[in-house]
Design an enzyme around this catalytic site. Sequence first.
Site, PDB file in Angstrom:
ATOM      1  N   CYS A 119      12.928  -7.682  -7.869  1.00  0.00           N
ATOM      2  CA  CYS A 119      12.446  -8.558  -6.797  1.00  0.00           C
ATOM      3  C   CYS A 119      11.995  -9.919  -7.358  1.00  0.00           C
ATOM      4  O   CYS A 119      12.844 -10.734  -7.706  1.00  0.00           O
ATOM      5  CB  CYS A 119      11.346  -7.863  -6.008  1.00  0.00           C
ATOM      6  SG  CYS A 119      11.031  -8.665  -4.429  1.00  0.00           S
ATOM      7  N   HIS A 129      13.241  -2.550  -4.427  1.00  0.00           N
ATOM      8  CA  HIS A 129      12.250  -1.889  -5.292  1.00  0.00           C
ATOM      9  C   HIS A 129      12.708  -0.472  -5.623  1.00  0.00           C
ATOM     10  O   HIS A 129      12.650   0.411  -4.767  1.00  0.00           O
ATOM     11  CB  HIS A 129      10.880  -1.888  -4.602  1.00  0.00           C
ATOM     12  CG  HIS A 129      10.294  -3.250  -4.489  1.00  0.00           C
ATOM     13  ND1 HIS A 129       9.341  -3.726  -5.364  1.00  0.00           N
ATOM     14  CD2 HIS A 129      10.564  -4.262  -3.633  1.00  0.00           C
ATOM     15  CE1 HIS A 129       9.037  -4.978  -5.050  1.00  0.00           C
ATOM     16  NE2 HIS A 129       9.767  -5.329  -3.996  1.00  0.00           N
ATOM     17  N   GLU A 138      11.402   1.871  -7.285  1.00  0.00           N
ATOM     18  CA  GLU A 138      10.379   2.930  -7.333  1.00  0.00           C
ATOM     19  C   GLU A 138      10.338   3.726  -6.027  1.00  0.00           C
ATOM     20  O   GLU A 138       9.782   4.817  -5.977  1.00  0.00           O
ATOM     21  CB  GLU A 138       9.001   2.344  -7.666  1.00  0.00           C
ATOM     22  CG  GLU A 138       8.427   1.366  -6.672  1.00  0.00           C
ATOM     23  CD  GLU A 138       8.852  -0.085  -6.905  1.00  0.00           C
ATOM     24  OE1 GLU A 138       9.917  -0.313  -7.530  1.00  0.00           O
ATOM     25  OE2 GLU A 138       8.120  -0.979  -6.449  1.00  0.00           O
TER      26      GLU A 138
END
Lengths: 226, 183
Positions: free
Chosen positions: B86, B168, B170
Site C-alpha cells: 500500500c 493488504h 495480512e
Amino acid sequence: MKLGVLFSGGKDSVFATYRAMQKNQVACLITLISQNPDSYMFHTPNIHRTNLQAEAVGIPLLCRPTLGEKEKELEDLAAAIKGARDEYGIQGVVTGAIESVYQAVRTQRICQALDLWCFNPLWQINQVDYLRQLLLEGFQVIITGVFAYPFDDSWLGEELTAECICRLEELWKKYKVSPSGEGGELETMVLDGPIFQKRLEILRSSKSYCNYRGRLFIEEMRLVDK
Amino acid sequence: MILLVDLCYEKESLSMYEFVHPIADILMHSGFSIEIRHYSELARHMPEKYDKIILCGTALKDNYYAKQISSFSWIKCCRTPLLGICAGMQVIGSVFGGRIVPQQAIGLETIEIIRESALLGEPRTIEGYHLHNFGVTVPDDFLLLAGYDEHVEAFKHKNLSIYGIIFHPEVRNRWILDRFANL
C-alpha cells in the site's frame, strides 16, 4: 491526538482503549445501545453498563440509541461519532475490531466521510496470544453471552483464566470457534484492569439459555475502590 | 532476518499495531526472524544486513510518507528483495519515477493477476483487502502484475526483486507474505 473509542464494555473495546491511552489522549468513549440483540455491528449484552465502566476508567461516555437495523444502524453510528467530534473535539476513532472486515470497512468509511483518523489496534491479532495478554496485563473479564455450539450455560459468568483460555483454544481446534468470539460466538464484559481506577462488582445477575444461545443479565452492580 | 519498515506518521504510533504488527506476527509464525524500524531511522543508512525488506502500509488518513520521499532514496540502490504494501508500494513507485495519484478503495475487491510472477503466481483472480486514498502509476522499469494502468494492484521491477502491492495481504492473503519471505 484526541480520540474517541467505540466502546461496548467487552474485552476488545476495553483493550483497544488501553492501547489508545498508552499512545494518545482518549477524550471520550462512544456507546451505541442497540435494541436489536442480533446486531451486526454492536455488542448488546449488558451494554447499558458501560456508564459504570466509563466512570471506573474516568473517561466521559457518549451514549446513543439505535434500532440496530442492518445498514441503518451505520447512520446512527455516524451520528454518534459526529457528536463525539463536535462535543469532545476528537480527531480519530478507535475500534476493537480483530477480524471483522464487515465492521472495519464500515467504520473506516464513516471516519473517512467525517475526516477522522481510524485506528484498529487489535487488527489481525493472534487471538489466543491476545487472551493471554489480557490476563498478563491484569484485566478481569467475564463471559456474558454465548451464541454458538458447543457452549453450554456453565460458560455464562465464567471468568477468563488461563484454564478457560486453554479450553477455548481446544474448542477452536475442534470446532473452529473463534477463541476471542470474533465471529459473535462469545460476548464478554470487563470488570477490572490497569486503566480502571475502581473495579466493578456484580451484586445480582441471572441467566437465560436455550440451544447454545445464552446471556448473563447483570441486574445490579457497583463500583468498588481498589 | 526480515526488516519491516514502519511508514506510519510517527515512530511507535497507535497505527503500528494495525499495519506493522500483523505482518510481523505472520512472518514470525512462519519461522522468520524480523526487525522493525521506523522509516525515519533509515533515512541516511542503507539497510544492508537483511535478507528481505518490507515497507508496510499506513492508516487511510496517514499520507505523511508521501511528503518524505527523499527519506527513501536508499531504495534505488537496494539489491535486497523488497516488498512495498500500500503506502510502501506508493513509495517504491515514486522513488522509481512513478506518480502517486488520488485513488480510493476501502474493503474487499476482486484483483486480476495478469502476469505470472514468483510473488503472486499465475494469472487468475483473487479477492484482496484495500485501504487507500492514493495509488501509484507503474514506473518505466516496472511490469504490471495485477490490476490495470488506471488502478495498479501490483507491480514488479523488470530486473530486480522489488515488488509492490496496493492491497493488504495480512487480510485473506497471508500466503503472499510467505511467498515473499521464501523468495
